[in-house]
Structures are given as C-alpha cells and as structure tokens.
Design an enzyme around this catalytic site. Structure first.
Site, PDB file in Angstrom:
ATOM      1  N   SER B  57       0.757  -1.394  -0.096  1.00 14.96           N
ATOM      2  CA  SER B  57      -0.068   0.118   0.163  1.00 14.96           C
ATOM      3  C   SER B  57       0.937   1.175   0.050  1.00 14.96           C
ATOM      4  CB  SER B  57      -0.967   0.068   1.251  1.00 14.96           C
ATOM      5  OG  SER B  57      -0.233  -0.110   2.629  1.00 14.96           O
ATOM      6  N   HIS B  96       1.176   3.888   7.279  1.00 10.41           N
ATOM      7  CA  HIS B  96       1.037   4.727   5.924  1.00 10.41           C
ATOM      8  C   HIS B  96       1.393   6.356   6.454  1.00 10.41           C
ATOM      9  CE1 HIS B  96      -2.492   2.106   4.832  1.00 10.41           C
ATOM     10  NE2 HIS B  96      -1.316   1.580   4.355  1.00 10.41           N
ATOM     11  N   ASP B 123      -7.695   5.585   4.990  1.00  8.47           N
ATOM     12  CA  ASP B 123      -7.652   4.658   6.019  1.00  8.47           C
ATOM     13  C   ASP B 123      -9.179   4.448   6.791  1.00  8.47           C
ATOM     14  OD1 ASP B 123      -4.217   4.622   6.563  1.00  8.47           O
ATOM     15  OD2 ASP B 123      -5.351   3.827   4.915  1.00  8.47           O
TER      16      ASP B 123
END
Lengths: 167, 180
Positions: B57, B96, B123
């Site tokens: 990701s 992230h 998210d």
C-alpha cells in the site's frame, strides 16, 4: 577450523557487514546535497463552498501548482513524494493541516512541473469556521532514498483566504 | 551404514563440559541479541524500532519486504509523516502517511487521518468500527529510514514456519556436531 562451513560463515558475515557499511555511507552522502527548491501555487477558482448536513464546512478549489524540485534529487533518491496541504487555525483547533493533492515524482526530469488541478482530497473542516478565514498553502516533499535516511521539508506560501460567504 | 555409525560415534563422544560450554556460548549470543534489541527500543523511544513492510500500500516507495527504522519523539504529529500505528483490536501494525491533522487548542490532543500512498481512499475503512480519526496513543513511531529487501527473511519465516524449524534444527545440529 578451515572447513567449508566455517569459510562460508566467515564469508557471509563479512559480506553482510560490508553491505551494511555501504548502505550507511550511501545514506550519509545525501547530507552533502544542498537543495534549492522553489514553488508557486495559485488558486484559480473556488468551485464551491458549502456547509455539510453534519455541520462541517467543505470547499472545493482549483489550483495551479508549479515547482522546481530538481535540486532535491541525489544518486540515492528513489522518488520524491510531494503534497500540498492547507494550514489554518480555528478557535477550537490550534492547527489544522489538510492535504489537498499529492504526487510521486520518480525521476529528476519530472521534478520541474506545472499542473492545473482541483483538490484530490476533500477539504473538510471540523466545524464551520472557514468563512473569511486566512490560510497557508504548503508544498511538502519527502525524499525517499534507495537506502537509508529519509528527509522531509516544506515551503510555506501565505496569503490565501476563503470567501466571506458560502457559494 | 558407516556414515550413520560415524554420526552416532560423534554424538556419543561429546563430553559434558564441552556441551555445557557450548550451551553457555549459545545463551550468550541469544542474550546479547536481546540486549541490542531492548537498547534499540530505548534509543528510538518506540515499542518496535524496526518493522517489516507487509503490503504494497505504500508502493513504489516501500515495497513488501523492506524494513523501516522507526523513531518516536514527543514532537507533534504533522501531515506528511509516515507513521506506524495499531488499530484497536488488530495486531499487525500499519505503515501509512498522515494526510490530515487537527490539533486541539486546549489539550494539544490531535486527530489524525492516514492514507497509503498507493491506495485510492483514506484509511477510515481500516480503523475500528465508528472510528473517524487516529489519536496519538495509536501511533507507535515515525519512519525515519529504510533498508530494501532485508525484511524478506522475516516474511518467509512467518509465512512458512517450516523453514524456521528447519533452520533451527540445522543450527542445533551444527552446534552439537562441531568439534570445538
């Protein structure tokens, strides 16, 4: 003492150590670079500016972003991650940062660019404080290396403000 | 037949003292690795100073199998930082980037929204049911540096545990049958 196993073990340990040292030196070489980036952002249009049903202000805008970030690239740079964020203060929050647009620059040739875009991510406040408010637009960049330490910095552009009324 | 006889002989011929001293050196190696790990935890201020990237990701910046060095300081969380966080109820930490920050005037507490570079949406789908923002206590550290490919060893050992057992078994055999 000189069996195959010992020699293999010694070889592996030595090569891993040398590899680690090379990675460390590569990362340190990034510090020799002195970057001189420049950027300009113009807001071409406020597309709409509304209060949502839940009570939060939301705005959609179109910007012209131009920048020259070529000096940030070194031989150890894998890519540059850049994003534009709006920063402002409200009575409830001492700092709000909302990312509006981001991009990945994979190579030095693409680091000098000009783009006309609307905001990629929704610009929503916590509350309804945006009317007439002044805000800064910052261009952040994150240098992601092929190995080692990552660097991040930004340019702050001031002087933008929201309209006084919803539209 | 001769090979089996030789191996049995070499196992029988180990004296107790030699075995004990080998066990002690093995223990010393394991303990010093633990000391280094705990020292790293102290220096970086983070519960897990090194993490392996498990998903795609954050590509192309971080690929599966890279390892990230983390550091946690009391400095406020700002947009653009790559953070590692645990969602309540999930074990595996997620790495992230922070895209939205709202910091309170009075308490200094902060609402954070994250998104993977390679994901289309933010998210919120990954957070716990009904949770819209992350808070400081969810965040375990900021990524400050990285090394490519090194994490594959951990991924292989986690996903195919048989390899872990083979390695440990082979190491154990080596220790027992080595002549010094």
């Amino acid at each position: 003492m000189h069996s195959f196993g010992y020699r293999l073990n010694g070889l592996l340990t030595f090569s891993l150590t040398i590899l680690a040292i090379m990675c460390a030196i590569t990362s340190l070489s990034d510090n020799l670079n002195t970057p001189s980036p420049s950027a300009e952002i113009q807001i071409m249009n406020i597309n709409w500016f509304q209060k949502q049903p839940q009570g939060n202000d939301e705005v959609s805008l179109t910007m012209n972003i131009s920048a020259d970030l070529q000096s940030l690239f070194t031989w150890n740079t894998k890519q540059l991650f850049i994003f534009v964020a709006a920063e402002y203060e409200t009575p409830k929050n001492s700092l709000n940062q909302v990312s509006l647009w981001d991009a990945i620059i994979p190579a030095k040739e693409h680091a000098k660019f000009w783009i006309h875009t609307s905001n990629k991510y929704r610009f929503v406040d916590q509350g309804n404080n945006l009317r007439g408010k002044e805000f800064n637009l910052t261009l952040h960049w994150h240098v992601m290396p092929k190995t080692g330490k990552m660097f991040a910095d930004k340019i702050v552009l001031t002087g933008y403000s929201f309209p006084e009324e919803y539209r | 037949m001769g090979l089996i006889g030789d191996t049995v002989d070499s196992i029988k011929s180990i004296q107790t003292r030699q075995l004990l001293s080998q066990a002690v050196s093995l223990g010393m190696i394991v303990t010093s690795a633990l000391i280094i790990w705990k020292a790293l935890m102290c220096v970086t201020g983070s519960e897990s100073p090194v993490v392996v990237v498990l998903s795609g990701s954050m590509e192309p910046g971080f690929k599966r199998g890279d390892i990230l060095f983390l550091h946690m300081s009391n400095a406020p969380i700002r947009a653009g930082e790559i953070v590692v966080f645990n969602v309540d109820g999930r074990e595996i930490p997620i790495v992230h980037r922070v895209i939205k920050v709202h910091e309170r005037q009075d308490t200094g507490e902060v609402d954070v929204l994250t998104k993977g570079d390679n994901n289309n949406g933010d998210d919120r789908l990954l957070y716990a049911q009904g949770q819209q923002w992350l808070h400081r206590h969810h965040i375990m550290g900021r990524a400050v540096g990285f090394l490519p490919y090194v994490g594959w060893v951990t991924i292989i050992m986690t996903e195919k545990p048989i390899i872990k057992y083979i390695l440990i078994g082979a190491l154990g055999l080596l220790v027992i049958t080595s002549k010094d």
